[in-house]
Design an enzyme around this catalytic site. Structure first.
Site, short mmCIF file in Angstrom:
data_model
loop_
_atom_site.label_atom_id
_atom_site.label_comp_id
_atom_site.label_asym_id
_atom_site.label_seq_id
_atom_site.Cartn_x
_atom_site.Cartn_y
_atom_site.Cartn_z
CB CYS D 18 -0.84 0.07 1.27
SG CYS D 18 -1.73 -1.40 1.63
CB CYS D 407 9.47 -10.74 2.26
SG CYS D 407 9.06 -9.23 3.16
CB CYS D 457 14.71 -5.82 7.27
SG CYS D 457 14.16 -7.51 6.91
CB CYS D 460 14.29 -11.04 0.88
SG CYS D 460 14.92 -9.37 0.62
#
Lengths: 468, 468, 468, 468
Positions: D18, D407, D457, D460
């Protein structure tokens, strides 16, 4: 009043080409809105597409604006679109699918540019020489973008305008080349012209609301907008309306024996219309009275099949003295975009459009009055429904004669092979539809339903085509 | 049958919340299509929004799919959308604008996920303790995404389900907290549950089509899809339908004196429905007969104001022996998206929706029968139209008593101030609407129109609210 | 690639009439889908309306079906509509608003019925004698339902077909009467005919995919559908393609000095197209290189204004040795139905369509390369944005000469009064747009950008109109 | 900028939940319009549905109005709808399909009524304990009408509000129960509250335009509406904005080591955004420079795969000194409603969305730079296209490390099995995609691309999930 239901699923299944409504405000006010409301009163004459075109007679010659599309008036127009249609001269149209099928291009009014500016045309009818005219024009280099007669009429007017000193003269010259059925309005930049073919197959009348002149297919549209009925346009008459000269009539094309469509009285027109001096409601009531006289039967209740069978049912009740009541509930929400039940559902008795009023008919001997039988399947289904609802006897009375012949004048009565009355006796038909008794009007009765005041075409019953 | 016209422009102007239709095919077949046709028969109960939700009881618990939006059934659904709604347990809804106004979020059925999977709810009614319930739930941390009662009902069921061993037990526990009017269907993953409040204000009945069980607001919806009427759900009854146990009834909530809405008989329900054992058509005819007995007058013609005045008109004719005929033509094409005439046009007599049949009433002393008078403006307009069309006398007969009180049970009868009967005598009303004479039913007549078979609520006439 | 943005809010603000894509599968397969994808590659040539018409050359002569409307391809077509367009001969069109404004009637392909059956026409161009032709045809009785040139072309073909033995002969005879710019495809029932006017203002080329022949405005549309480029249609050439005779060429109309539009290379065509043997991307890169040579300046970064300024920016970087980078982020979601900011919002710097990449330009001396300056307002705005983002210098380089004259051949360069270059020196323009320096191509440079391989029209820069 | 193309057909194929944009005009002006333009700049973050909800803080507490639906901003909003959204406090949302699929109910902002009035919520993220929260709430009697996290968040706030003295305290208490990724704005009747989860996975920043305060997912949205960037909301920060107290910060939830998503820099965010103090464009350029350093190769041209590969391509060119140019033309008209080619057409090389610029790459040794490889199919296709266009060598450089892990924080990187890098060496991947050489970033390079300024982060790539 004729409705979706009749056209889609009842025995009649007849459709007609169009409804026409035009308005000219001599005081310069906008007419789109009055046309919109007028067309609502004519929606029963055509539910496939609709449109309105307006121009400002005091503005530039190319000021014409239009809005048209496939769909009902409620689907095609909204407040914003209507608001944009500014102009004091306009015309509108509602139509059934023409032969070329459901095509947006065929929506009317047809709006053209020709040698003298813009031309709007709304027509109700069916030319019998359309193919010849189209071929002839093609061989002279014409191109066609629609499959409607209005395009042919427009071409002829445009071509004749070159050698004629006025648009009304061009219209007259064009009409000399047309055969068959036509009732149209032409708006040239500053004139509103209404025309009925010499036989006067389709209705067309003149009204007035303050200083706005109106031409409409039926008088009920005048009532709806609060206009005063002035008179019918006569068969073979060309009426030209302009601020300079008012109403000018040209009757050059008139013939001794017009032949307006009797089926307008029986089914097409709205009961609250008066066509050529004869009220449609009264005509239907009289048809019922004649049926009561010709085919009396001992029964408890007369029910008309809604909507067009209702007045004839009332007439039968009047003539017979038998009580007249509602026998059916019609679902008016079933419209153009209704998803039709599949065959399996229909067999399971899904009957969304019409439901028998069990309470009214249970245990009764019923006389069911309808306006016509075309293929017979719907009549059979309704008779069956009445019996399932408890009717002990079902006597069917039809307020028109036997359908035996095709129509070439704008109604789509199917070819002979598909008419139940073709090569069958009334007794055979009665058996097919499952009635206890069955009666039709006789051709000679038709004169009585219009009280002898109108010369009419009854070719679909008699085979006497007026132009042959 | 009730229609747009009545709600928009006639004197009644009353609307109701909803229509409900649910189906469960024990054989696993799809039910969306039967719900679609069933809702068509209930479209008169709600024209603002509609929806259908279905699930596959043999599929995963979250298989529920729905389609809902603002608009009529013909506007919201097309063949492709209907085709996608696969599943053998489903429910549908048609609704009128709720208090929160025209909001897509308020379209039903409401589809929820709760502790036991998916839950679909379609409700017809109006809770009198909605605000209290909403506040109470809010104080316990609830959030609301709509303004409809179904969301409250859903919450209560979800909360009660935690401490109850079955969904039907939770429904019962939830109903104990509801006050006022509700008639709803809840589909939990594998059960279809129909509920009427203890008074039974709104109708709800059970039908069957092959191995498909149906719950519907009115029996006419069963006829429409070819289903057999099994029985009404009783006031205060909770009916749980499942393949394992068939129809299971819980009557814990029943009270000694139910009070189903008398106005369903007078106006809301379709005439071909049978509500709590009394046919709606017959009830209206009897109302007319009573009027003929109470208010006889020498006249030539009885006309009912379409559509709901028609059966009462027929009853008056039966009772009086005076001829009964059509007096009006109603335009069924006027729908939700019709562009309303401006004030100036209305004054000019634009009357698109209803036209007097001049030919029928001209020169006649007319008795006009309608179902009710709320504000009086529409009655006045119709009386005036009849006179303009030539009626020499216009006697008005109303097939219900004087409206004097608000309704709290799902109809939007306005507050006392707006009711013409408030603080006025019948004679004063007669003068306002311009009638030659005027007669209303008495409250004590209402028992006769339902033949004494039904305990009913007449609070809008009597002020005797059953739950106060 | 040209996009909405450029047309709506950048300085160029130029639009062109159309893109054309036609296909004929000799093996009888459906072509609607290949036309749909081909038109996507041409959407930059027209975003107002679009359409596809197809016919089955092995079916009846009137089998032509079409779908067209206002809107982008994604708005007008869905899978269901595309699926219905069955046929192995078809043509499509994307168009900009024509003079008559935003009218559905003007959507192309134009589909006609004429003496030999159906005729589909898609045209890109602008006739300079449209008014004369329209008047002349009107005086011979023609009627017009659109305001597009295709209708005139259709009329002339229809009229000439009568006296010519083949449709291609009629097309030739019609073309003799046309003046100005036209590049069209005509599908007669069994032939696909592509035509470029003698000057070859607009491009048109032939491709082949398996046994499907294609005619398209630009070669990028062939790449898109995986077709092989065969060759350009030459200026003044009429190419007739049919299974019987393959590709037949008629060069009767050719003149010694064609004049294809130089602005196709500068702005209109997609960079991945090759027009008349010259790659558009390379032409733009060369324009940038020339600018680097003519207007060198000491700077840190070259940025092209997206999308059409990008290759020229790259060329300037190549020519100057200065780094080339992104200076802007364009918002590709801003489309036809975007709600434009109000004046007050624009002043507040609402810049939805283009945002300067502050990080890239901050503290840098920037060379901004764009394709043209029409009114100057957009250039001024972009220069200002660059400075606000921290650019210490902004040098503007324009990859075309000064716009001084109107175009009569299909682009809407405004009249002289609105051109910033009219009656102004380059120095005055520089000051208005707020640049530190400003340089334009010279007219004599244009030959270099097309490597001397193409005879072109540069009337908008030079005033030398090739047909005058 | 990220676009449809990338998400639909390129190798990346990653989507995110979003974009959020909220505005509060302390002077009482309407904010719907500024939200509309702000959302446009965030459309790349979600193209499935969108919505705007506004309320008047000086009006009644239930004045909230909203408009939301499936579709792009240009599809859901028109001028009339935007005009109706009156109010000075509002929030908007753009979203990708959530797990529950394409459902209108899931469109945000979510608008709730709770104990203190209305509550609007727009969220970007993905809770890792959504199922647990849902189950827990269900067991307490909650009902769910959507499948989005915002509904869970709304519930928790509503429940906490009862025992907390302010909405911001309730938000804090609710956040304590949330796990995983969330960046949301809550508008309670008179406060605008922005929240980032303790890790700060998704961006959120504050801006100001005159006296209107704004909270947006990315700073590019502030630029677009002409607002000044104030600061990022910090990971774990709750910011409450109101006229009474201005901006109030609560950092209770902050943790020592946040972990904002590195992929925002690589792919998700718009290049003109600055996220947590690091410009996205610069980060991508640096990634390209690192690649040039790590994987040098002798070549003629560097091309970035549009749109997100372009800045990294520019960086590679900067780092290597090799020329940087356009290699592709992207079709920006291909949108949500594009009809996808059938398999047979795809094999025939229908490539509507991306076309290689043959003229630019023909005969050249090309370095193609893209942001990531997920499944490998798109990369293989692009490499093949470059070779077919004449590239003599194709060296692929990827501006991110190898994708090896799923993820859980709002991007839909598929499970390990579908990742080409899973259980394959770089050499094996190179062979599959057909490149001459292939190089990826190393995980340790990531620090350099954000210049060591951000804790991020990289789960992944590394499998080190920050919350595990």
């Amino acid at each position: 009043m004729k409705t979706d239901f009749k056209n889609v699923c009842q025995d009649t299944g007849l459709t007609e080409d169009c409804g026409v409504f035009a308005a000219y405000d001599f005081d310069g006010g906008d007419v789109a809105s009055v046309i919109y409301y007028g067309l609502f009163a004519l929606q029963h004459r055509g539910q496939e597409s609709c449109g309105i075109a307006v121009s400002d007679t005091n503005g530039p010659q190319d000021s014409l604006k239009d809005e048209k599309d496939l769909g009902l008036l409620t689907e095609v127009f909204n407040a914003e679109k209507l608001e944009k249609l500014k102009g004091n001269l306009g015309l509108g149209h509602v139509s059934y699918p023409s032969e070329g099928g459901r095509k947006r291009e065929n929506a009317q009014p047809l709006v053209l540019n020709y040698v003298k500016g813009t031309l709007g045309i709304s027509n109700n009818g069916s030319l019998t020489n359309a193919k010849e005219l189209r071929d002839d024009l093609s061989y002279k280099g014409a191109i066609f973008q629609t499959t409607v007669d209005s395009e042919l009429i427009g071409y002829l007017i445009a071509r004749e305008r070159i050698n004629n000193s006025s648009v009304e003269a061009a219209v007259l010259a064009a009409c000399r080349q047309l055969k068959g059925c036509y009732s149209f309005v032409v708006n040239s930049p500053r004139k509103m012209i209404g025309v009925r073919d010499p036989y006067g197959f389709r209705p067309l009348c003149i009204g007035k609301l303050d200083n706005t002149y109106i031409i409409a297919s039926e008088s009920c549209a005048l009532d709806t907008v609060g206009a005063e009925f002035i008179r019918d346009i006569e068969p073979g008459e060309i009426v030209t309306i302009s601020p300079e000269e008012g109403i000018v009539s040209d009757k050059t094309l008139q013939i001794s024996k017009p032949a307006s469509c009797i089926f307008e009285y029986i089914y097409f027109a709205r009961p609250d219309s008066v066509v050529d001096g004869v009220g449609v409601y009264g005509a239907r009531v009289r048809a019922g009275e004649i049926l009561a006289r010709r085919f009396p039967v001992d029964a408890d209740l007369v029910v008309g099949v809604p909507d067009s069978g209702t007045p004839a049912g009332y007439g039968y009740a009047l003539g017979s003295g038998i009580a007249h009541g509602n026998g059916f509930i019609k679902n008016n929400y079933v419209g153009r975009t209704f998803i039709k039940p599949k065959q399996s559902q229909r067999e399971r008795a899904v009957s969304v459009k019409l439901n028998v009023l069990k309470e009214a008919v249970d245990g009764k001997r019923v006389i069911m009055v309808d306006d016509s039988i075309v293929r017979g399947t719907t009549s059979a289904k309704i008779v069956k429904s009445l019996r399932e609802a408890g009717a002990t006897e079902v006597h069917v009375r039809i307020s028109s004669p036997l359908f035996l012949h095709r129509c070439f004048y704008g109604t789509d009565i199917p070819s002979e092979d598909h008419l139940i009355a073709h090569n069958r006796t009334v007794e055979e038909i009665r058996e097919i539809i499952g009635a206890d008794s069955l009666g039709f009007l006789e051709i000679e009765d038709l004169k009585e339903i219009v009280e002898g005041k109108v010369d009419f075409c009854d070719a679909c019953f008699s085979g006497n085509y007026p132009d042959k």
